[in-house]
Scaffold this motif. Structure first.
Motif: not given
Length: 445
Positions: A10-13, A80-82, A189-192, A196-200
């Protein structure tokens, strides 16, 4: 590497949900914003798209090389997501700002902000996409990841396609509306991206590490030896041209051919829901027909739906919705299965060249996606220019209406058929992939 937790998937998604809140604004609305709000010509917009993609031919491989050389406590991709998601959001907002400038200044501003946006999207999207290969080496898990990614992508498409028009209309002017709505989507988008960064994090940190010491001059020799990557990239490039041409022209078709711009959220909503349904079924389909078979079957459904759509009168709303949904249901396989094939081609390339080269592989595939959007924009802009389109005129000529219709039917069908011919050359099935993994393990032991 092995099976992934649901929270990781889910985090990746969520990363693709974030990316598509921004990306779909450019695919669905940017050309319309340029022609009908900013006020530049369709041809000028098409040239901007072309210049940006020519630059990406240099920028994307360099970004892939940079990612493969990155060493960080957050991994070579997630960092890079961060740090890249906030600049990307700001660039998206700037792209949908309409400055009060002479025409030359408007064109220059549009070109500068669009090229900057493309560079920052590359900075975030290539590392994000590469997570598929680093999170798991189980083929079905990769298909599941790609399907989950596409489901979240489609949630992003639904939000953008359904919410944008009503929200823009609630502001005093379209220019203020597009700017404000884009700002809202950029914050989401920034929030999601950060979720993603955290959950993966944990799963990505457990992935296989490999030295990626190669030089800039080695990029193209590495890629040219990876025949399977080139096949998937070429097929997806052409197939996604069809997908993005349809998305770009939808706003023109609903506004002028159907004669009711208020129907756009409903039309796009039905189309996206059909693609969402397809993505729920794709993991089951790949178990039965493997990835290539699913790609071909989905594409054939898309062709059939588009051919029927071409002959539907503009006032037959129910039939337009039905066959628009059917064709979209089929071509959903092009994006989803294409992304699921890329990780398998990385192991193939590693076996052939001795270099894993995740960043470069995803950079090339990402470039093909952006090139497809550029071709879509140029194609639709050229058809509009050729057919005599006049912005903000409620009633267009018959020639213009036929031109708009062709961008939803005839042109996409040609590209889909070409894509099907190329993907038939793809040679990695379950048995082949298991053999590749076995040989790689033997080399490493």
């Amino acid at each position: 590497m092995g099976e992934l937790k649901l929270s990781t998937k889910i985090g990746y998604g969520m990363g693709d949900l974030a990316g598509n809140l921004l990306f779909q604004m450019t695919v669905i609305y940017l050309l319309f914003f340029y022609t009908d709000v900013l006020g530049i010509s369709a041809m000028a917009a098409g040239i901007i798209f072309l210049i940006a993609r020519l630059w990406d031919a240099v920028n994307d491989p360099v970004m892939g090389l940079l990612m493969d050389r990155t060493r960080s406590k957050h991994g070579k991709a997630r960092v890079y997501l961060l740090y890249g998601s906030l600049p990307l959001g700001l660039a998206t907002i700037a792209m949908f700002y309409a400055p009060d400038l002479p025409m030359g200044g408007k064109v220059a501003y549009a070109a500068g902000t669009y090229i900057l946006w493309g560079m920052l999207f590359t900075l975030v999207n290539i590392p994000y996409s590469s997570l598929t290969a680093s999170l798991t080496d189980i083929p079905q898990e990769r298909t599941d990841l790609s399907s989950i990614r596409m489901i979240f992508m489609l949630i992003g498409v639904i939000i953008v396609s359904v919410a944008t028009e009503p929200l823009v209309s609630s502001f005093a002017t379209p220019s203020r509306g597009y700017f404000s709505v884009t700002a809202i989507f950029s914050l989401l988008a920034l929030f999601f991206f950060l979720l993603c960064f955290r959950l993966t994090g944990k799963a990505a940190s457990e992935s296989r590490k490999k030295d990626e010491s190669y030089k800039l001059g080695e990029i193209w020799p590495l890629l040219l030896k990876n025949r399977q990557l080139l096949i998937v990239t070429a097929a997806s490039l052409i197939g996604n041209m069809a997908v993005f041409i349809r998305e770009t022209s939808a706003i023109y078709y609903v506004t002028y051919n159907m004669g009711d711009s208020g129907m756009l959220p409903f039309f796009l909503g039905i189309v996206v829901l059909s693609m969402l349904a397809a993505n729920l079924m794709i993991p089951l389909a790949t178990k039965k027909w493997d990835k290539k078979g699913t790609y071909l079957i989905g594409s054939a459904i898309g062709v059939a739906g588009s051919v029927i759509f071409h002959f539907i009168p503009y006032d037959q709303t129910a039939l337009i919705f039905l066959f628009g949904a059917l064709s979209s249901f089929g071509i959903a396989a092009i994006s989803t299965v294409g992304w699921a094939m890329i990780p398998d081609t990385i192991e193939y390339g590693e076996l052939v060249t001795g270099k894993r080269a995740e960043g470069i592989s995803y950079a090339v595939y990402s470039f093909s996606q952006k090139l497809a959007t550029a071709v879509a924009g140029i194609t639709v802009a050229s058809v509009l220019q050729w057919s005599g389109y006049a912005a903000n005129i409620p009633v267009q000529s018959d020639q213009t209406l036929r031109g708009i219709l062709s961008t939803l039917t005839v042109i996409p069908v040609i590209f889909i058929v070409l894509s099907m011919g190329i993907i038939r050359l793809y040679a990695i099935d379950r048995t082949t992939y298991e053999g590749i993994l076995l040989k790689l393990k033997e080399k490493m032991s």
